[in-house]
Structures are given as structure tokens and as C-alpha cells.
Write an enzyme that holds these catalytic residues in place. Sequence first.
Site, PDB file in Angstrom:
ATOM      1  N   GLU A 288      -4.572  -0.822  -1.390  1.00  8.38           N
ATOM      2  CA  GLU A 288      -5.889  -0.870  -0.744  1.00  8.38           C
ATOM      3  C   GLU A 288      -6.832   0.033  -1.533  1.00  8.38           C
ATOM      4  OE1 GLU A 288      -6.071   0.159   3.440  1.00  8.38           O
ATOM      5  OE2 GLU A 288      -8.261   0.231   3.389  1.00  8.38           O
TER       6      GLU A 288
ATOM      7  N   GLN B 273       7.907 -12.761  21.750  1.00  8.06           N
ATOM      8  CA  GLN B 273       7.555 -14.156  22.056  1.00  8.06           C
ATOM      9  C   GLN B 273       8.184 -15.125  21.051  1.00  8.06           C
ATOM     10  OE1 GLN B 273       3.332 -14.544  23.686  1.00  8.06           O
ATOM     11  NE2 GLN B 273       3.126 -12.745  22.350  1.00  8.06           N
TER      12      GLN B 273
ATOM     13  N   LYS C  30      -6.663  -4.914  -3.048  1.00  8.92           N
ATOM     14  CA  LYS C  30      -7.314  -5.522  -1.886  1.00  8.92           C
ATOM     15  C   LYS C  30      -8.340  -4.555  -1.290  1.00  8.92           C
ATOM     16  CE  LYS C  30      -3.544  -4.234   1.300  1.00  8.92           C
ATOM     17  NZ  LYS C  30      -4.303  -3.505   2.294  1.00  8.92           N
TER      18      LYS C  30
ATOM     19  N   LYS D 297      -7.776  -4.571   4.913  1.00 12.81           N
ATOM     20  CA  LYS D 297      -6.468  -4.204   5.453  1.00 12.81           C
ATOM     21  C   LYS D 297      -5.453  -5.314   5.175  1.00 12.81           C
ATOM     22  CE  LYS D 297      -8.337  -0.447   7.000  1.00 12.81           C
ATOM     23  NZ  LYS D 297      -8.275   0.725   6.091  1.00 12.81           N
TER      24      LYS D 297
ATOM     25  N   CYS E 186      -2.194  -2.186   7.861  1.00 17.18           N
ATOM     26  CA  CYS E 186      -2.139  -3.168   6.765  1.00 17.18           C
ATOM     27  C   CYS E 186      -0.915  -4.074   6.826  1.00 17.18           C
ATOM     28  CB  CYS E 186      -2.258  -2.457   5.428  1.00 17.18           C
ATOM     29  SG  CYS E 186      -3.916  -1.767   5.205  1.00 17.18           S
TER      30      CYS E 186
ATOM     31  N   ASP F  51       0.796  -1.247   0.000  1.00 17.51           N
ATOM     32  CA  ASP F  51       0.000   0.000   0.000  1.00 17.51           C
ATOM     33  C   ASP F  51       0.825   1.293   0.000  1.00 17.51           C
ATOM     34  OD1 ASP F  51      -1.897  -1.955   0.249  1.00 17.51           O
ATOM     35  OD2 ASP F  51      -2.746  -1.250   2.131  1.00 17.51           O
TER      36      ASP F  51
ATOM     37  N   VAL G  63       3.104   0.414   4.285  1.00 12.95           N
ATOM     38  CA  VAL G  63       2.397   1.216   5.284  1.00 12.95           C
ATOM     39  C   VAL G  63       0.955   0.724   5.426  1.00 12.95           C
ATOM     40  CG1 VAL G  63       3.815   3.235   4.815  1.00 12.95           C
ATOM     41  CG2 VAL G  63       1.688   2.956   3.552  1.00 12.95           C
ATOM     42  N   THR G  64       0.351   0.997   6.574  1.00 15.55           N
ATOM     43  CA  THR G  64       1.004   1.456   7.785  1.00 15.55           C
ATOM     44  C   THR G  64       1.352   0.242   8.646  1.00 15.55           C
ATOM     45  OG1 THR G  64      -1.075   1.755   9.018  1.00 15.55           O
ATOM     46  CG2 THR G  64      -0.253   3.663   7.783  1.00 15.55           C
TER      47      THR G  64
HETATM   48  C1  C5J Z   1      -3.136   0.798   5.438  1.00 19.78           C
HETATM   49  C2  C5J Z   1      -4.867   2.085   6.513  1.00 19.78           C
HETATM   50  N1  C5J Z   1      -2.637   0.528   4.257  1.00 19.78           N
HETATM   51  N2  C5J Z   1      -4.084   2.521   7.475  1.00 19.78           N
HETATM   52  N3  C5J Z   1      -4.397   1.320   5.488  1.00 19.78           N
HETATM   53  O1  C5J Z   1      -2.489   0.629   6.449  1.00 19.78           O
HETATM   54  O2  C5J Z   1      -6.050   2.384   6.506  1.00 19.78           O
END
Ligand code: C5J
Length: 223
Positions: A72, A202, A129, A132, A162, A24, A157-158
Site C-alpha cells: 500500500e 455463512q 496499490k 486498501k 487490507c 502489505d 496485514v491487517t
Molecule cells: C493495511 C491499513 N494494509 N491498515 N492498511 O491493512 O491501513
Amino acid sequence: MPTIDADPYAFDLRPAAAALLIIDMQRDFLEPGGFGALLGNDVSRLRGAIAPTSAVLHAARAAGMAVIHTREGHRPDLSDLAPAKRARGRLACGIGDPGPMGRILVRGETGHDIIPELAPAPGEPVVDKPGKGAFYATDLEAMLRSRGITQLIVCGVTTEVCVNTTVREANDRGFDCLVLEDCTGSYFPEFQAAGLAMIRAQGGIFGWVADSARVLAALRVCE
Ligand code: C5J
């Protein structure tokens, strides 16, 4: 097999079974006037990820590694946009509405494009897509399995949205994810730190974390 110094322990990279997955890196998240900015975020916070991601992208191409990009966004008729997602945030200008870079998070609009610095090369798949996670309602899993890919080097990102959602989806499907700290970004420094900590904690419950320098060194060996 190059070994990458990573957290929580070394990642044995098998380039023929690995893909670089860039999530993204779109104008809607990284440039003023897009979805990220309309949510009230300072988009400049994400831009530090561009140069290191570009370096890894070029190195992956030179090493012959598979490269996959995601975006996205939604169909122009918004038939794949859940009403709950559209309503979230109670935005005056939200998904599907006209903005400075075209309709927000809609496929085919300028804001939906991948930023020019990281433009896909001919032949590199771009996965569109609606959610997320990059596995939800996409053919990403089929694409990876048909190519024999079991390892993902993840940028984008972010970090806490995502990237984390995709890494968790990938982990549940049996893929090993190496997330590159400086090639990811968040509008919130505390979420950047927490998002990466949750992946490597972990014993690497969702995957590994390293940085671009360590991956570049490993990829140079493969050229
Ligand atoms: C992504 C969002 N790509 N933050 N989308 O992280 O809405």
C-alpha cells in the site's frame, strides 16, 4: 489435488491455478516509526505473522506456485492519494509527511518496503496499490487471469483492513480465497478474530480460513 482442512469446509487446492498473495507486509505497518505506529498502534502485534508467512512463502516457491506481493502506498507527488484518505485521522504526521523511515506510505521510501524477512524474489510481481483493496486501481486482476489463476492463498496485514477488503474484492470477481489465520495480523485481537469469522461465516461467504501448518502439509505433497 491436495485437500486442505479448512473452515467452513475442505479447500481443494489446485497448485497450478493458485497464487500465494502476500498483502502489505511493509515496514510502514510492521516496524516502529511507520504509518501503523503513527496511528497509535502497537506494531509488535503484527510480527507473529512473519515466521509462518515466511514458511508458506518458501514452500510455495518450492512447489512452483505463483507468488504475488502487494504494497500500500502512493506516488511521490501524491497524485493518487485521495484528499479524504490524506485527511483521515487528523494526524500531525500522516501520509506523505517525513517520518523516521522516510515519507509515510510513499513509494520508494524505506517504510514502504516489504520487510526483509519476506523480500520478494526476482520475478515475483509486486503490486503497488493506492487503496486498501489490492484490485482497486491495480493490474492484479489482469495478472491473475492471464496466468489462469482462480485460487488465492492469502496472507498479510491487517486482517480487517487490507486483507478483508482484498478478499471481498477477489470474491466478487470469482476467485476462491483461502486465508491463513496465523499468517495474518491485526493491531486489535478482537478485529483479528472478527475479520476471520466474517470470511468463513455463512458457508464461507467470502472464503475459507485455515492455518500455515495445514497449507504446508498440502504443499509438501506438490513438491
Ligand atoms: C493495511 C491499513 N494494509 N491498515 N492498511 O491493512 O491501513
